[in-house]
Design a protein around this motif. Structure first.
Motif, PDB file in Angstrom:
ATOM      1  N   GLN A 194     -32.252  27.694 -15.308  1.00 24.15           N
ATOM      2  CA  GLN A 194     -31.632  27.379 -13.883  1.00 24.15           C
ATOM      3  C   GLN A 194     -32.392  26.109 -13.312  1.00 24.15           C
ATOM      4  N   SER A 232     -34.613  24.437  -8.176  1.00 28.01           N
ATOM      5  CA  SER A 232     -33.500  23.455  -7.326  1.00 28.01           C
ATOM      6  C   SER A 232     -33.861  22.567  -6.861  1.00 28.01           C
ATOM      7  N   ASP A 233     -34.930  22.689  -5.962  1.00 24.91           N
ATOM      8  CA  ASP A 233     -35.501  21.846  -4.898  1.00 24.91           C
ATOM      9  C   ASP A 233     -36.398  20.819  -5.416  1.00 24.91           C
ATOM     10  N   THR A 253     -37.797  17.905  -8.178  1.00 22.72           N
ATOM     11  CA  THR A 253     -37.180  16.687  -8.764  1.00 22.72           C
ATOM     12  C   THR A 253     -37.539  17.064 -10.367  1.00 22.72           C
ATOM     13  N   ASN A 268     -40.093  19.339 -12.170  1.00 20.25           N
ATOM     14  CA  ASN A 268     -39.765  20.419 -13.034  1.00 20.25           C
ATOM     15  C   ASN A 268     -40.501  20.457 -14.250  1.00 20.25           C
ATOM     16  N   ARG A 298     -33.515  15.488  -7.378  1.00 20.56           N
ATOM     17  CA  ARG A 298     -33.472  17.123  -7.402  1.00 20.56           C
ATOM     18  C   ARG A 298     -32.727  17.758  -8.191  1.00 20.56           C
ATOM     19  N   PHE A 299     -33.365  18.934  -8.858  1.00 20.62           N
ATOM     20  CA  PHE A 299     -32.557  19.307 -10.031  1.00 20.62           C
ATOM     21  C   PHE A 299     -31.000  19.942  -9.528  1.00 20.62           C
ATOM     22  N   LYS A 300     -31.201  20.202  -8.397  1.00 20.57           N
ATOM     23  CA  LYS A 300     -29.666  20.981  -8.015  1.00 20.57           C
ATOM     24  C   LYS A 300     -28.722  19.787  -7.771  1.00 20.57           C
ATOM     25  N   GLU A 301     -29.095  18.342  -7.897  1.00 22.20           N
ATOM     26  CA  GLU A 301     -28.058  17.345  -7.717  1.00 22.20           C
ATOM     27  C   GLU A 301     -27.628  16.840  -8.945  1.00 22.20           C
ATOM     28  N   LYS A 322     -28.753  18.727 -16.652  1.00 22.43           N
ATOM     29  CA  LYS A 322     -29.535  20.089 -16.190  1.00 22.43           C
ATOM     30  C   LYS A 322     -29.945  20.572 -17.683  1.00 22.43           C
TER      31      LYS A 322
END
Length: 242
Positions: free
Chosen positions: A87, A90-91, A93, A97, A127-130, A136
């Motif tokens: 995963q 998420s927040d 970058t 990460n 950001r990872f969530k983007e 990913k």
């Protein structure tokens, strides 16, 4: 040289389920070795044992000369697993990460190199969530690579990706081989195994029923692609049980 050696490996859970029933195989250094088989065949269990997440019930497991479970501390330093359900944070970058995992491995000097090698420079501040699904997965692999592993275990790395993202990730996996990294690939996508794997091992109900190159398996069943050959093998296994 064999970087992975497995001999008569068993995994029996407390409820009596035999996930692995005496499997034996080797993986050569720098090879892409793919495990195939239906759900519940034992693919993920094998990866967890080889990466020292699970202990074997019995059998011999050697990774780069180190025995599991006795020398798991040494094995963990040279292997990395990219799970299907990775995963990320998420927040954070992309760079943050990768830096997080680099700190765990004490390899912060590798961050820029990995970002460059995986062509993530233009995305490092996102950001990872983007990110898209394909990006990913690429970041997940980057987080594993930053530890400078000798072996990478990829568990269903392209599941859920669109065809273009899947093919982009195939090229990335091929490039890992060029970096002299051994890749242990578990996948349900037979085209993926046919395109990438030097050899495949087919699991069925906890046993290995074939180890060969994709072309050898296709020739054995006189099929034009690995998917048809695999399906023919599964039919053969079912008929033997009747």
């Amino acid at each position: 040289m064999h970087i992975i050696e497995v001999e008569d490996l068993w995994k029996i859970y407390k409820n009596g389920i035999e996930a692995l029933r005496g499997i034996s195989f080797t993986v050569d250094e720098g090879e892409i070795f793919s495990f195939l088989g239906p759900n519940g065949a034992g693919k993920t269990t094998t990866i967890k044992i080889l990466s020292c997440v699970l202990k074997p019930s019995k059998g011999k497991v050697v990774v780069n000369g180190f025995s599991s479970p006795k020398e798991c501390e040494k094995i963990r330093k040279i292997v990395t697993t990219v799970p299907q359900e990775f995963q990320g944070f998420s927040d954070l970058t992309v760079r943050e990460n990768i830096e997080y995992f680099a700190k765990l491995y004490d390899t912060t000097d590798k961050v820029d190199e990995i970002i460059q090698k995986l062509n993530l420079k233009e995305h490092e501040r996102k950001r990872f969530k983007e990110l898209s699904g394909g990006l990913k997965r690429k970041v997940a692999i980057a987080c594993g690579l930053v530890g400078n592993p000798k072996v990478i275990f990829l568990d269903e790395p392209t599941v859920g990706l669109d065809p273009k993202s899947r093919r982009n990730l195939w090229e990335l996996i091929k490039s890992l081989k060029d970096m002299k990294i051994t890749i242990f690939l578990a996948t349900h996508y037979l085209e993926e195994a046919e395109r990438l794997a030097d050899r495949v091992g087919v699991l069925y109900k906890g046993r290995i029923v074939r180890i060969s190159t994709p072309s050898e398996l296709m020739n054995e069943f006189k099929k034009e692609n690995l998917e048809e050959a695999y399906l023919a093998l599964m039919e053969e296994m079912k008929s033997e049980e009747e």
